[in-house]
Design a protein around this motif. Structure first.
Motif, PDB file in Angstrom:
ATOM      1  N   ALA A  31       0.828  -1.207   0.000  1.00  0.00           N
ATOM      2  CA  ALA A  31       0.000   0.000   0.000  1.00  0.00           C
ATOM      3  C   ALA A  31       0.863   1.258   0.000  1.00  0.00           C
ATOM      4  CB  ALA A  31      -0.929  -0.010   1.210  1.00  0.00           C
ATOM      5  N   LEU A  32       1.912   1.279   0.824  1.00  0.00           N
ATOM      6  CA  LEU A  32       2.774   2.453   0.887  1.00  0.00           C
ATOM      7  C   LEU A  32       3.460   2.718  -0.447  1.00  0.00           C
ATOM      8  CD1 LEU A  32       4.377   1.930   4.422  1.00  0.00           C
ATOM      9  CD2 LEU A  32       2.547   3.514   3.789  1.00  0.00           C
ATOM     10  N   LEU A  33       3.883   1.663  -1.131  1.00  0.00           N
ATOM     11  CA  LEU A  33       4.497   1.853  -2.441  1.00  0.00           C
ATOM     12  C   LEU A  33       3.486   2.375  -3.457  1.00  0.00           C
ATOM     13  CD1 LEU A  33       6.766  -1.328  -2.702  1.00  0.00           C
ATOM     14  CD2 LEU A  33       7.507   1.024  -2.293  1.00  0.00           C
ATOM     15  N   ARG A  34       2.251   1.893  -3.386  1.00  0.00           N
ATOM     16  CA  ARG A  34       1.210   2.391  -4.298  1.00  0.00           C
ATOM     17  C   ARG A  34       1.011   3.888  -4.093  1.00  0.00           C
ATOM     18  NH1 ARG A  34      -2.497  -1.513  -2.369  1.00  0.00           N
ATOM     19  NH2 ARG A  34      -3.931   0.218  -1.942  1.00  0.00           N
ATOM     20  N   TRP A  35       1.127   4.328  -2.849  1.00  0.00           N
ATOM     21  CA  TRP A  35       0.868   5.723  -2.526  1.00  0.00           C
ATOM     22  C   TRP A  35       2.090   6.625  -2.749  1.00  0.00           C
ATOM     23  CZ3 TRP A  35      -1.460   3.900   2.754  1.00  0.00           C
ATOM     24  CH2 TRP A  35      -2.713   3.294   2.515  1.00  0.00           C
ATOM     25  N   GLY A  36       3.234   6.027  -3.107  1.00  0.00           N
ATOM     26  CA  GLY A  36       4.420   6.820  -3.428  1.00  0.00           C
ATOM     27  C   GLY A  36       5.323   7.107  -2.252  1.00  0.00           C
ATOM     28  N   ALA A  37       5.256   6.290  -1.210  1.00  0.00           N
ATOM     29  CA  ALA A  37       6.058   6.528  -0.013  1.00  0.00           C
ATOM     30  C   ALA A  37       7.463   5.960  -0.148  1.00  0.00           C
ATOM     31  CB  ALA A  37       5.364   5.907   1.204  1.00  0.00           C
ATOM     32  N   ASP A  38       8.339   6.405   0.767  1.00  0.00           N
ATOM     33  CA  ASP A  38       9.688   5.860   0.907  1.00  0.00           C
ATOM     34  C   ASP A  38       9.629   4.707   1.905  1.00  0.00           C
ATOM     35  OD1 ASP A  38      11.899   6.746  -0.549  1.00  0.00           O
ATOM     36  OD2 ASP A  38      11.934   8.664   0.496  1.00  0.00           O
ATOM     37  N   VAL A  39      10.039   3.523   1.485  1.00  0.00           N
ATOM     38  CA  VAL A  39       9.953   2.340   2.336  1.00  0.00           C
ATOM     39  C   VAL A  39      11.331   1.704   2.465  1.00  0.00           C
ATOM     40  CG1 VAL A  39       8.879   0.088   2.678  1.00  0.00           C
ATOM     41  CG2 VAL A  39       7.578   1.942   1.611  1.00  0.00           C
ATOM     42  N   VAL A  40      11.726   1.429   3.694  1.00  0.00           N
ATOM     43  CA  VAL A  40      12.956   0.700   3.991  1.00  0.00           C
ATOM     44  C   VAL A  40      12.552  -0.727   4.341  1.00  0.00           C
ATOM     45  CG1 VAL A  40      14.984   0.576   5.489  1.00  0.00           C
ATOM     46  CG2 VAL A  40      14.044   2.811   4.822  1.00  0.00           C
ATOM     47  N   ALA A  41      13.021  -1.688   3.577  1.00  0.00           N
ATOM     48  CA  ALA A  41      12.539  -3.065   3.699  1.00  0.00           C
ATOM     49  C   ALA A  41      13.595  -3.957   4.335  1.00  0.00           C
ATOM     50  CB  ALA A  41      12.156  -3.616   2.324  1.00  0.00           C
ATOM     51  N   VAL A  42      13.186  -4.740   5.333  1.00  0.00           N
ATOM     52  CA  VAL A  42      14.074  -5.725   5.952  1.00  0.00           C
ATOM     53  C   VAL A  42      13.340  -7.060   5.984  1.00  0.00           C
ATOM     54  CG1 VAL A  42      15.378  -6.405   8.001  1.00  0.00           C
ATOM     55  CG2 VAL A  42      15.206  -3.976   7.375  1.00  0.00           C
ATOM     56  N   ASP A  43      13.963  -8.058   5.406  1.00  0.00           N
ATOM     57  CA  ASP A  43      13.450  -9.426   5.470  1.00  0.00           C
ATOM     58  C   ASP A  43      14.627 -10.358   5.214  1.00  0.00           C
ATOM     59  OD1 ASP A  43      11.738 -11.705   5.534  1.00  0.00           O
ATOM     60  OD2 ASP A  43      10.087 -10.485   4.766  1.00  0.00           O
ATOM     61  N   LEU A  44      14.372 -11.644   5.336  1.00  0.00           N
ATOM     62  CA  LEU A  44      15.439 -12.635   5.208  1.00  0.00           C
ATOM     63  C   LEU A  44      16.098 -12.589   3.838  1.00  0.00           C
ATOM     64  CD1 LEU A  44      13.607 -15.605   6.929  1.00  0.00           C
ATOM     65  CD2 LEU A  44      15.613 -14.410   7.816  1.00  0.00           C
ATOM     66  N   PRO A  45      17.382 -12.939   3.764  1.00  0.00           N
ATOM     67  CA  PRO A  45      18.087 -12.938   2.474  1.00  0.00           C
ATOM     68  C   PRO A  45      17.703 -14.144   1.620  1.00  0.00           C
ATOM     69  CG  PRO A  45      19.585 -13.623   4.218  1.00  0.00           C
ATOM     70  CD  PRO A  45      18.294 -13.227   4.894  1.00  0.00           C
ATOM     71  N   ARG A  46      16.470 -14.155   1.151  1.00  0.00           N
ATOM     72  CA  ARG A  46      15.954 -15.213   0.293  1.00  0.00           C
ATOM     73  C   ARG A  46      15.575 -14.609  -1.054  1.00  0.00           C
ATOM     74  NH1 ARG A  46      12.000 -18.110   4.800  1.00  0.00           N
ATOM     75  NH2 ARG A  46      13.702 -18.960   6.101  1.00  0.00           N
ATOM     76  N   PRO A  47      16.183 -15.072  -2.143  1.00  0.00           N
ATOM     77  CA  PRO A  47      15.958 -14.449  -3.452  1.00  0.00           C
ATOM     78  C   PRO A  47      14.495 -14.320  -3.839  1.00  0.00           C
ATOM     79  CG  PRO A  47      17.793 -15.982  -3.557  1.00  0.00           C
ATOM     80  CD  PRO A  47      17.191 -16.144  -2.201  1.00  0.00           C
ATOM     81  N   ALA A  48      13.659 -15.326  -3.519  1.00  0.00           N
ATOM     82  CA  ALA A  48      12.256 -15.268  -3.922  1.00  0.00           C
ATOM     83  C   ALA A  48      11.539 -14.075  -3.297  1.00  0.00           C
ATOM     84  CB  ALA A  48      11.550 -16.569  -3.542  1.00  0.00           C
ATOM     85  N   ILE A  49      11.873 -13.783  -2.031  1.00  0.00           N
ATOM     86  CA  ILE A  49      11.250 -12.633  -1.360  1.00  0.00           C
ATOM     87  C   ILE A  49      11.595 -11.350  -2.096  1.00  0.00           C
ATOM     88  CG2 ILE A  49      11.256 -11.217   0.737  1.00  0.00           C
ATOM     89  CD1 ILE A  49      11.665 -13.772   2.342  1.00  0.00           C
ATOM     90  N   TRP A  50      12.878 -11.180  -2.398  1.00  0.00           N
ATOM     91  CA  TRP A  50      13.328  -9.908  -2.964  1.00  0.00           C
ATOM     92  C   TRP A  50      12.960  -9.757  -4.422  1.00  0.00           C
ATOM     93  CZ3 TRP A  50      13.854  -6.443   0.407  1.00  0.00           C
ATOM     94  CH2 TRP A  50      14.189  -6.813   1.708  1.00  0.00           C
ATOM     95  N   GLN A  51      12.822 -10.849  -5.137  1.00  0.00           N
ATOM     96  CA  GLN A  51      12.331 -10.747  -6.510  1.00  0.00           C
ATOM     97  C   GLN A  51      10.900 -10.214  -6.515  1.00  0.00           C
ATOM     98  OE1 GLN A  51      12.671 -14.309  -8.860  1.00  0.00           O
ATOM     99  NE2 GLN A  51      11.353 -13.522 -10.493  1.00  0.00           N
ATOM    100  N   ARG A  52      10.074 -10.757  -5.619  1.00  0.00           N
ATOM    101  CA  ARG A  52       8.680 -10.310  -5.549  1.00  0.00           C
ATOM    102  C   ARG A  52       8.584  -8.850  -5.098  1.00  0.00           C
ATOM    103  NH1 ARG A  52       5.353 -10.655  -1.111  1.00  0.00           N
ATOM    104  NH2 ARG A  52       6.770 -12.148  -0.107  1.00  0.00           N
ATOM    105  N   LEU A  53       9.339  -8.485  -4.068  1.00  0.00           N
ATOM    106  CA  LEU A  53       9.263  -7.115  -3.571  1.00  0.00           C
ATOM    107  C   LEU A  53       9.832  -6.113  -4.573  1.00  0.00           C
ATOM    108  CD1 LEU A  53      10.209  -7.570   0.202  1.00  0.00           C
ATOM    109  CD2 LEU A  53       7.955  -7.526  -0.863  1.00  0.00           C
ATOM    110  N   THR A  54      10.880  -6.507  -5.267  1.00  0.00           N
ATOM    111  CA  THR A  54      11.460  -5.614  -6.278  1.00  0.00           C
ATOM    112  C   THR A  54      10.483  -5.387  -7.423  1.00  0.00           C
ATOM    113  OG1 THR A  54      13.715  -6.325  -5.728  1.00  0.00           O
ATOM    114  CG2 THR A  54      13.371  -5.310  -7.880  1.00  0.00           C
TER     115      THR A  54
END
Length: 480
Positions: free
Chosen positions: A191-214
């Motif tokens: 939701a924050l990305l849809r609205w144009g916000a600045d988001v700092v993301a922290v999650d496990l170093p798993r490629p599938a997570i970061w591919q989806r978030l990117t």
């Protein structure tokens, strides 16, 4: 051979073995001791914590009701106990060290990759709901329906309306929201990305997570800031607290530290405690820090007078399952379909703890409520919202809970889809970062404000007394 000694932030060992039951008993006893010594002794004496925790977690709320000071003492002493008892282990062969040692692990500083969104920012609050996108008058009508059904508190509807009337708030200008557990279904990241916000993301170093978030970040309008170590994106809070703390401390703008982490079993306590240690460290270094939490409705809360009165009226006027309430209660020795509250006793105590979720889940979520109360009393900006029961993957993979969710509508409980829940919760966060919540005398009132409990607070029956019937109805409905 499996690793019998977990590493990173760990549950303390008792007689050579990590015991979440021993930890839970001790922490609850420590939290109660100054305010309710009899309750503290009761917690310490428990021999079946997985069953008994239901009583003691309720007592944590009841013992804090007489005064603001009592509630804050319970919160502060519970937090102090957790920080004193939890441990850190550097490697499987190493000894347990104090939790503070988690910040001393060596390693190169984390770098940042920023993903710039290519989409246009949404300039209107839009809430996805049952295949529709609610906005404007349609959203207002749905808010009225939820209030009339007892699904959300009136203060929640009013708060959402305030955000809808101020679409310029949505992008959170001048702020960065740190989303811990960035991949969580209930988190506000999308939701924050849809609205144009600045988001700092922290999650496990798993490629599938970061591919989806990117991919999400590129599709929407906001900016996503990601920790990196070499070619690896992400960071592990259990093992890498020092580097994560340093990295977050260096972020620009006014920071909001949002706690959306979740794991199963004992791991949930470990990661929740890692986040709380990170919170303590960052508030020492960033005086501009704000905090954000989501509370689960399947916990114990004090609730307003009108919630008690509405549940009492619905009990008196119940139809449907209410027509067979008396024989069910007789057959079950009074265990089924009990009143949600004693009539006229204010504030009410809504006890919606679900045994299937267990004491570790309860401790991890109570820890967050304690921190929210303590930080708010210390003058920090805090957003804590009670979120509705939601069909997340982590919940519906439990067969009993999935069946209970399927049958919940028979008792006036609405189970939300993730897209609806996380948008509503993100809107409540936006409100809390722009407009001050009303000043309340007691922490329970802060927790009850703008709650979206899905109907648990205003239904006629206590949650556990209806759970088994909801499961049977849900299974029957699924088969049908």
């Amino acid at each position: 051979m499996p690793n019998v000694n977990p590493t990173g932030v760990v549950i303390p060992s008792v007689e050579g073995r990590a015991s979440t039951s021993a930890l839970g008993r001790a922490v609850v006893a420590d939290a109660l001791r100054a305010v309710d010594p009899v309750g503290a002794r009761g917690a310490e004496a428990s021999t079946d914590w997985r069953r008994d925790y239901l009583v003691h977690f309720r007592r944590l709320v009841e013992a804090g009701l007489p005064s603001r000071a009592a509630a804050l003492t319970i919160a502060q002493d519970g937090l102090a106990s957790l920080h004193e008892r939890m441990r850190y282990r550097r490697n499987a062969e190493g000894d347990e060290e104090p939790l503070e040692a988690a910040f001393n692990a060596a390693g190169e500083p984390l770098a940042t990759v920023t993903v710039e969104g290519r989409g246009a920012a949404e300039r209107e609050l839009v809430v996805p709901y049952k295949g529709r996108n609610l906005r404007g008058e349609e959203l207002d009508r749905q808010l009225k329906r939820w209030v009339a059904a007892g699904t959300i508190e009136r203060s929640c509807a009013d708060t959402i309306r305030t955000v809808a009337a101020h679409p310029e708030w949505l992008a959170l200008p001048g702020r960065r929201v740190v989303v811990l557990g960035a991949g969580a279904e209930m988190g506000p990241l999308r939701a924050l990305l849809r609205w144009g916000a600045d988001v700092v993301a922290v999650d496990l170093p798993r490629p599938a997570i970061w591919q989806r978030l990117t991919e999400q970040a590129e599709r929407y309008a906001g900016r996503l800031h990601i920790p990196t170590a070499g070619d690896q994106r992400g960071a592990d809070l259990l093992h890498d607290l020092g580097r994560v703390a340093d990295w977050i401390e260096g972020q620009e703008g006014r920071l909001v530290l949002g706690n959306y982490v979740y794991a199963d079993g004992a791991l949930n306590v470990r990661v929740a405690m890692a986040v709380d240690a990170l919170t303590v460290r960052l508030r020492e270094r960033r005086p501009d820090l704000g905090l954000a939490f989501l509370a689960t409705p399947t916990d114990v809360f004090a609730v307003p007078d009108d919630a008690v009165d509405e549940a009492t009226r619905r009990y008196r006027e119940a139809t449907g399952i209410g027509r067979v309430r008396r024989p069910l209660r007789l057959l079950s020795a009074g265990r089924l379909l009990t009143r949600n509250y004693p009539p006229g006793l204010y504030p009410g105590i809504n006890d919606s703890l679900v045994p299937q979720q267990g004491p570790n889940y309860a401790l991890a979520k109570r820890l967050q409520r304690w921190r929210a109360a303590e930080a708010r009393a210390a003058g920090m900006p805090v957003s804590l919202a009670v979120a509705p029961a939601t069909r997340t993957r982590s919940v519906v993979k439990n067969r009993l809970l999935a069946a209970a969710f399927a049958g919940a509508h028979r008792f006036g409980i609405e189970i939300f889809e993730p897209a609806t829940s996380n948008t509503l919760m993100a809107a409540l966060l936006v409100h809390d970062l722009h407009a001050e919540r009303p000043a309340h005398e007691h922490p329970w009132q802060d927790e009850a404000f703008a709650a979206a409990h899905g109907g648990l607070w205003r239904q006629p029956y206590s949650a556990r007394s209806a759970l088994g019937i909801a499961v049977l109805m849900g299974i029957g409905g699924a088969r049908g």
